[in-house]
Design an enzyme around this catalytic site. Structure first.
Site, PDB file in Angstrom:
ATOM      1  N   SER A 168       0.851  -1.180   0.000  1.00  0.00           N
ATOM      2  CA  SER A 168       0.000   0.000   0.000  1.00  0.00           C
ATOM      3  C   SER A 168       0.886   1.228   0.000  1.00  0.00           C
ATOM      4  O   SER A 168       2.068   1.152   0.378  1.00  0.00           O
ATOM      5  CB  SER A 168      -0.898   0.007   1.248  1.00  0.00           C
ATOM      6  OG  SER A 168      -1.520   1.261   1.425  1.00  0.00           O
ATOM      7  N   TYR A 181      -2.874  -0.495  10.494  1.00  0.00           N
ATOM      8  CA  TYR A 181      -2.866  -0.883   9.074  1.00  0.00           C
ATOM      9  C   TYR A 181      -1.545  -0.474   8.432  1.00  0.00           C
ATOM     10  O   TYR A 181      -0.925  -1.249   7.687  1.00  0.00           O
ATOM     11  CB  TYR A 181      -4.041  -0.222   8.350  1.00  0.00           C
ATOM     12  CG  TYR A 181      -4.099  -0.513   6.864  1.00  0.00           C
ATOM     13  CD1 TYR A 181      -4.692  -1.680   6.397  1.00  0.00           C
ATOM     14  CD2 TYR A 181      -3.556   0.372   5.933  1.00  0.00           C
ATOM     15  CE1 TYR A 181      -4.749  -1.955   5.036  1.00  0.00           C
ATOM     16  CE2 TYR A 181      -3.609   0.104   4.569  1.00  0.00           C
ATOM     17  CZ  TYR A 181      -4.205  -1.059   4.129  1.00  0.00           C
ATOM     18  OH  TYR A 181      -4.247  -1.333   2.777  1.00  0.00           O
TER      19      TYR A 181
END
Length: 277
Positions: A168, A181
């Site tokens: 990501s 996250y």
């Protein structure tokens, strides 16, 4: 007339040569790809892209009904492609090992693995639930280890294989409310480097794709928030959300012979957000 025919023949020969080059370099005919978390979103888009590039695909998820639906849709969309469904929980080490072993022995080699399964939970860090933190670790990090190890054991024996982990933009950047996250995606980036360091000697290429902000079910709440979208469009040099289809080219490249000497790399596909202030 002869001159015109010669020119036409030369054009056809050039086009044939170009097509052969593309097939030899980027084509995935004869390869089989397992994509985890591929019943929807980015995983499904990558499965479609790999199928269109010539690969057989193996869809994965925990929900058998959702995976079956995705398989039917993909088979209708790409009728020439071989499509399999393989349901298992990526966070369960023994279930992963059993599913991969059985598939390899009964159906055939997994040449490409895309570790895409993931989850998100948003909360201020000081209030972040401990059970959600553990779930993020298991789903986003441990799954990459479990499935990567299970598949790599066979790839190592064959002396070849492609592993692509979905990271990501949060592998490099942070944003309020998603610190755990961010930690998991940073871990996946470093696990990718570790895979390459251990397994390149066996003929494997282990790399990662780091998407920026894409319009997916995981980001549905953000996409629906006009204030966040306005911020994102201003913050991203491309001034828009990404479309999941725009990840396919990177995945095909990292799955193909074109990336035969690319290892441990994290390829950002983010509209430029990671390189600008």
């Amino acid at each position: 007339m002869t001159g015109i025919l010669n020119v036409d023949n030369q054009k056809e020969e050039t086009m044939t040569t170009q097509n052969d080059f593309l097939k030899d370099t980027f084509g995935l005919a004869g390869k089989r790809a397992l994509i985890t978390g591929s019943s929807q979103g980015i995983g499904y888009a990558l499965a479609v892209g790999l199928a269109r590039a010539g690969a057989s695909v193996v869809l994965n998820g925990r929900d058998e009904a959702k995976v079956a639906k995705a398989k039917a849709e993909l088979s209708a969309l790409c009728p020439e492609a071989e499509v399999h469904a393989l349901c298992f929980d990526v966070t369960d080490h023994e279930a992963v090992r059993t599913a991969v072993d059985d598939f390899e022995l009964s159906t055939g080699a997994i040449d490409i693995l895309v570790n895409n399964a993931g989850m998100q939970h948003r909360s201020p860090l000081e209030e972040f639930p401990a059970d959600r933190f553990e779930a993020l670790l298991q789903t986003n990090v441990a799954s990459v280890f479990h499935v990567g190890q299970a598949v790599a054991r066979f790839m190592i024996g064959r002396g070849r294989g492609k592993i692509i982990n979905i990271c990501s933009v949060q592998s490099a950047l942070a944003r309020p409310g998603i610190a755990p996250y961010t930690a998991t995606k940073g871990a996946v980036a470093n696990l990718t480097k570790g895979m390459a360091t251990d397994w390149a000697q066996h003929g494997l290429q282990c790399n990662a794709i780091a998407p920026g902000y894409f319009d997916t079910p995981l980001n549905a709440a953000l996409v629906a928030d006009p204030d966040f979208t306005a911020w994102l469009e201003k913050r991203t040099p491309a001034h828009r959300w990404g479309k999941v289809e725009e990840l396919v080219g990177a995945c095909v490249f990292l799955s193909s012979g074109a990336s035969s000497f690319v290892n441990g790399h994290v390829l950002y596909v983010d509209g430029g957000i990671s390189v600008s202030l």
